[in-house]
Design an enzyme around this catalytic site. Structure first.
Site, PDB file in Angstrom:
ATOM      1  N   LEU A 108       0.822  -1.002   0.014  1.00 28.67           N
ATOM      2  CA  LEU A 108      -0.118  -0.070   0.166  1.00 28.67           C
ATOM      3  C   LEU A 108       0.876   1.485   0.007  1.00 28.67           C
ATOM      4  O   LEU A 108       1.800   1.309   0.609  1.00 28.67           O
ATOM      5  CB  LEU A 108      -0.951   0.149   1.038  1.00 28.67           C
ATOM      6  CG  LEU A 108      -1.597  -1.268   1.654  1.00 28.67           C
ATOM      7  CD1 LEU A 108      -2.493  -0.868   2.786  1.00 28.67           C
ATOM      8  CD2 LEU A 108      -2.474  -1.655   0.374  1.00 28.67           C
ATOM      9  N   ASN A 163      10.178  -2.448  -3.177  1.00 31.54           N
ATOM     10  CA  ASN A 163      10.548  -1.069  -2.875  1.00 31.54           C
ATOM     11  C   ASN A 163      11.970  -0.775  -3.279  1.00 31.54           C
ATOM     12  O   ASN A 163      12.256   0.667  -3.638  1.00 31.54           O
ATOM     13  CB  ASN A 163      10.629  -1.031  -1.200  1.00 31.54           C
ATOM     14  CG  ASN A 163       8.970  -0.612  -0.753  1.00 31.54           C
ATOM     15  OD1 ASN A 163       8.244  -0.531  -1.504  1.00 31.54           O
ATOM     16  ND2 ASN A 163       8.799  -0.478   0.596  1.00 31.54           N
ATOM     17  N   LEU A 205       8.567   7.981 -12.659  1.00 32.22           N
ATOM     18  CA  LEU A 205       9.669   8.331 -13.550  1.00 32.22           C
ATOM     19  C   LEU A 205       9.740   9.812 -13.335  1.00 32.22           C
ATOM     20  O   LEU A 205      10.047  10.540 -14.270  1.00 32.22           O
ATOM     21  CB  LEU A 205       9.436   7.952 -14.867  1.00 32.22           C
ATOM     22  CG  LEU A 205      10.022   6.803 -15.324  1.00 32.22           C
ATOM     23  CD1 LEU A 205       9.959   6.456 -16.842  1.00 32.22           C
ATOM     24  CD2 LEU A 205      11.384   6.612 -14.874  1.00 32.22           C
ATOM     25  N   GLY A 208      12.219  14.450  -8.435  1.00 32.34           N
ATOM     26  CA  GLY A 208      12.132  15.202  -7.500  1.00 32.34           C
ATOM     27  C   GLY A 208      13.155  15.849  -6.348  1.00 32.34           C
ATOM     28  O   GLY A 208      14.185  15.579  -7.173  1.00 32.34           O
ATOM     29  N   GLY A 212      11.556   9.713   0.027  1.00 33.58           N
ATOM     30  CA  GLY A 212      11.888   9.650   1.189  1.00 33.58           C
ATOM     31  C   GLY A 212      10.798   8.971   1.925  1.00 33.58           C
ATOM     32  O   GLY A 212      10.212   8.083   1.033  1.00 33.58           O
ATOM     33  N   CYS A 215       9.080   4.368   4.322  1.00 31.05           N
ATOM     34  CA  CYS A 215       9.376   3.049   3.970  1.00 31.05           C
ATOM     35  C   CYS A 215      10.664   3.114   3.116  1.00 31.05           C
ATOM     36  O   CYS A 215      11.333   2.123   3.286  1.00 31.05           O
ATOM     37  CB  CYS A 215       8.218   2.672   3.079  1.00 31.05           C
ATOM     38  SG  CYS A 215       6.465   2.754   3.828  1.00 31.05           S
TER      39      CYS A 215
HETATM   40  C1  UGA Z   1       5.969   3.179  -0.776  1.00 28.22           C
HETATM   41  C2  UGA Z   1       5.609   1.819  -1.976  1.00 28.22           C
HETATM   42  O1  UGA Z   1       5.411   2.801  -3.297  1.00 28.22           O
HETATM   43  C3  UGA Z   1       4.467   0.966  -1.439  1.00 28.22           C
HETATM   44  O2  UGA Z   1       4.155   0.019  -2.636  1.00 28.22           O
HETATM   45  C4  UGA Z   1       4.708   0.477  -0.232  1.00 28.22           C
HETATM   46  O3  UGA Z   1       3.583  -0.448   0.150  1.00 28.22           O
HETATM   47  C5  UGA Z   1       5.088   1.245   0.715  1.00 28.22           C
HETATM   48  O4  UGA Z   1       6.373   2.242   0.431  1.00 28.22           O
HETATM   49  C6  UGA Z   1       5.442   0.561   2.040  1.00 28.22           C
HETATM   50  O5  UGA Z   1       6.648  -0.008   2.072  1.00 28.22           O
HETATM   51  O6  UGA Z   1       4.666   0.612   3.053  1.00 28.22           O
HETATM   52  P1  UGA Z   1       4.821   5.345   0.124  1.00 28.22           P
HETATM   53  O7  UGA Z   1       6.085   5.139   1.196  1.00 28.22           O
HETATM   54  O8  UGA Z   1       3.761   5.552   0.536  1.00 28.22           O
HETATM   55  O9  UGA Z   1       4.819   3.722  -0.539  1.00 28.22           O
HETATM   56  O10 UGA Z   1       5.454   6.434  -0.916  1.00 28.22           O
HETATM   57  P2  UGA Z   1       5.493   6.351  -2.598  1.00 28.22           P
HETATM   58  O11 UGA Z   1       4.459   6.759  -3.298  1.00 28.22           O
HETATM   59  O12 UGA Z   1       6.146   5.047  -3.220  1.00 28.22           O
HETATM   60  O13 UGA Z   1       6.804   7.664  -2.667  1.00 28.22           O
HETATM   61  C7  UGA Z   1       7.974   7.364  -2.243  1.00 28.22           C
HETATM   62  C8  UGA Z   1       8.754   8.662  -2.435  1.00 28.22           C
HETATM   63  O14 UGA Z   1       9.196   8.645  -3.797  1.00 28.22           O
HETATM   64  C9  UGA Z   1       8.239   9.895  -1.878  1.00 28.22           C
HETATM   65  O15 UGA Z   1       9.352  10.595  -1.518  1.00 28.22           O
HETATM   66  C10 UGA Z   1       7.667  10.444  -3.275  1.00 28.22           C
HETATM   67  O16 UGA Z   1       7.716  11.903  -3.537  1.00 28.22           O
HETATM   68  C11 UGA Z   1       8.861   9.908  -4.245  1.00 28.22           C
HETATM   69  N1  UGA Z   1       8.538   9.898  -5.979  1.00 28.22           N
HETATM   70  C12 UGA Z   1       7.727   8.919  -6.304  1.00 28.22           C
HETATM   71  C13 UGA Z   1       9.123  10.516  -6.726  1.00 28.22           C
HETATM   72  O17 UGA Z   1       9.969  11.433  -6.394  1.00 28.22           O
HETATM   73  N2  UGA Z   1       8.599  10.574  -8.042  1.00 28.22           N
HETATM   74  C14 UGA Z   1       7.782   9.640  -8.351  1.00 28.22           C
HETATM   75  O18 UGA Z   1       7.437   9.596  -9.622  1.00 28.22           O
HETATM   76  C15 UGA Z   1       7.126   9.005  -7.385  1.00 28.22           C
END
Ligand code: UGA
Length: 382
Positions: A108, A163, A205, A208, A212, A215
């Site tokens: 999630l 992850n 992709l 940013g 962070g 997770c």
């Molecule tokens: C992440 C995973 O996406 C989930 O599948 C997983 O279940 C979860 O960790 C977990 O292990 O519990 P989450 O931590 O909510 O979910 O955040 P993400 O949406 O994955 O984003 C992570 C980071 O990547 C954020 O800082 C976000 O800003 C950054 N990001 C994401 C980008 O810089 N660019 C993107 O295109 C996508």
């Protein structure tokens, strides 16, 4: 009772429904309800311990507490992200020969957790006992998602590898963004062009300020540790972490440059404090790391975030985005909140000491910003 203390789309409604129908109840007593349960889901935190290793003491303690109360033939389902081999540690802590432990990692995302739970891409079940795997998979039947049944170590590895792969993808696009800046390319178009290839995929992709949250940083560090403990040097992942740390620094360097080379004693605005939009979670937020580094350079950082109202250590937090921009030498946009796109930038510029914007989420239109008299830098855009 019945209120949700975090920002999570759809969760309050679900909670209300569950409480109203009697399907959901809470207790702080770990033994409560356990003796009549067919399935017991462990969803406890596994915080980062020393050397990046995951700390599983909470899950061990809970297992020890519930063990004596479990019904015969109950299935304990571990949803927490635990190091490979932890299913067996939980088995030992339960001390029950007649109870099976199954690994069932969750995928999630914060901000869309309810949606992700109800419409999963896949269900992963790691079990040594086939009958338990079948019993657990029946719970998910009506979600219509593919179910992968495997052994516990493989299930635990799938969680970390997923992850870590996503973090790798992000560090890769952030590195490509840095390259774009020096060769005069536009990373947004590069990502678009790459993403049409289904082998690459268009999601994750967006460059940013670095990745962070609660997770990725923890899980990537844990996987590096798991590999190290097993005698494998996961050099690729170490590089992924290095690129990410460099990304915070790149945003700080841009800010310093646009602020005229000096931020000591100057005010800098920070829009967005959470680690991403649609959450109020600031754990391991790149925004805070950038703010910390700016403060180290002597800046006074004034932050605005739609979901963060607190006093924050070392930061001035204000209640609206314009108030954050008063007399600042630069504005850093660190979180992709949609509302930032639609603000009155004439008004923003009028409040600033220097009309300088570092858009670490590429939210705004560079040409429009420059036409409005701002010096503007995004990530990977010339
Ligand atoms: C992440 C995973 O996406 C989930 O599948 C997983 O279940 C979860 O960790 C977990 O292990 O519990 P989450 O931590 O909510 O979910 O955040 P993400 O949406 O994955 O984003 C992570 C980071 O990547 C954020 O800082 C976000 O800003 C950054 N990001 C994401 C980008 O810089 N660019 C993107 O295109 C996508």
């Amino acid at each position: 009772m019945g209120s949700v203390p975090i920002v999570e789309d759809g969760l309050a409604e679900l909670l209300k429904q569950g409480l109203g129908s009697g399907a959901l109840a809470f207790s702080t007593d770990n033994a409560w309800g356990v003796d009549s349960a067919d399935f017991i889901f462990l969803c406890v935190p596994t915080p980062q311990g020393p050397n990046g290793r995951s700390n599983i003491s909470i899950i061990e303690r809970v297992a020890t507490e519930i063990g004596p109360h479990l019904a015969p033939d109950a299935i304990v389902v571990n949803k927490s992200t635990v190091p490979v081999g932890s299913t067996h540690i939980v088995e030992r802590a339960l001390g029950r020969e007649d109870v099976q432990v199954v690994s069932n990692p969750e995928f999630l995302r914060e901000g869309s957790a309810v949606q992700d739970f109800l419409h999963p891409d896949r269900i992963v079940i790691g079990a040594d006992d086939e009958a338990s795997a079948i019993r657990l998979s029946a719970l998910y039947l009506r979600l219509g998602a593919p179910v992968l049944v495997t052994d516990p170590a493989t299930a635990e590895t799938i969680k970390y590898a997923s992850n870590a792969f996503l973090a790798t993808k992000l560090s890769f696009i952030n590195a490509v963004a840095a390259l774009c800046e020096v060769v005069g390319a536009d990373v947004r178009q590069v990502a678009l062009g790459m993403g049409y290839d289904p082998r690459v995929g268009s999601s994750f992709l967006k460059p940013g300020p670095g990745w962070g949250g609660s997770c990725f940083p923890k899980d990537v560090a844990a996987l590096i540790g798991i590999a190290e403990d097993a005698g494998y040097d996961f050099a690729l992942l170490k590089g992924v972490v290095t690129v990410n740390a460099g990304q915070y620094e790149r945003v700080v360097a841009k800010t310093l440059r646009l602020a005229g080379g000096e931020v000591r004693g100057k005010r800098v605005a920070l829009w967005g404090v959470t680690f991403k939009a649609r959450t109020d979670d600031i754990r391991d937020s790149p925004a805070l790391e950038i703010a910390r580094r700016l403060r180290e350079l002597g800046a006074v950082v004034v932050a605005y975030d739609p979901t963060v109202h607190g006093p924050l250590d070392g930061l001035e937090v204000v209640g609206d985005p314009y108030a954050a921009c008063v007399d600042v030498v630069a504005l850093v946009i660190a979180t992709e909140w949609d509302e930032f796109r639609w603000l009155d930038f004439e008004k923003v510029g009028g409040l600033m000491e220097r009309r300088a914007v570092v858009d670490a989420r590429n939210l705004l239109d560079p040409a429009a910003m420059r036409r409005a008299g701002f010096t503007y830098e995004g990530i990977g855009i010339v």
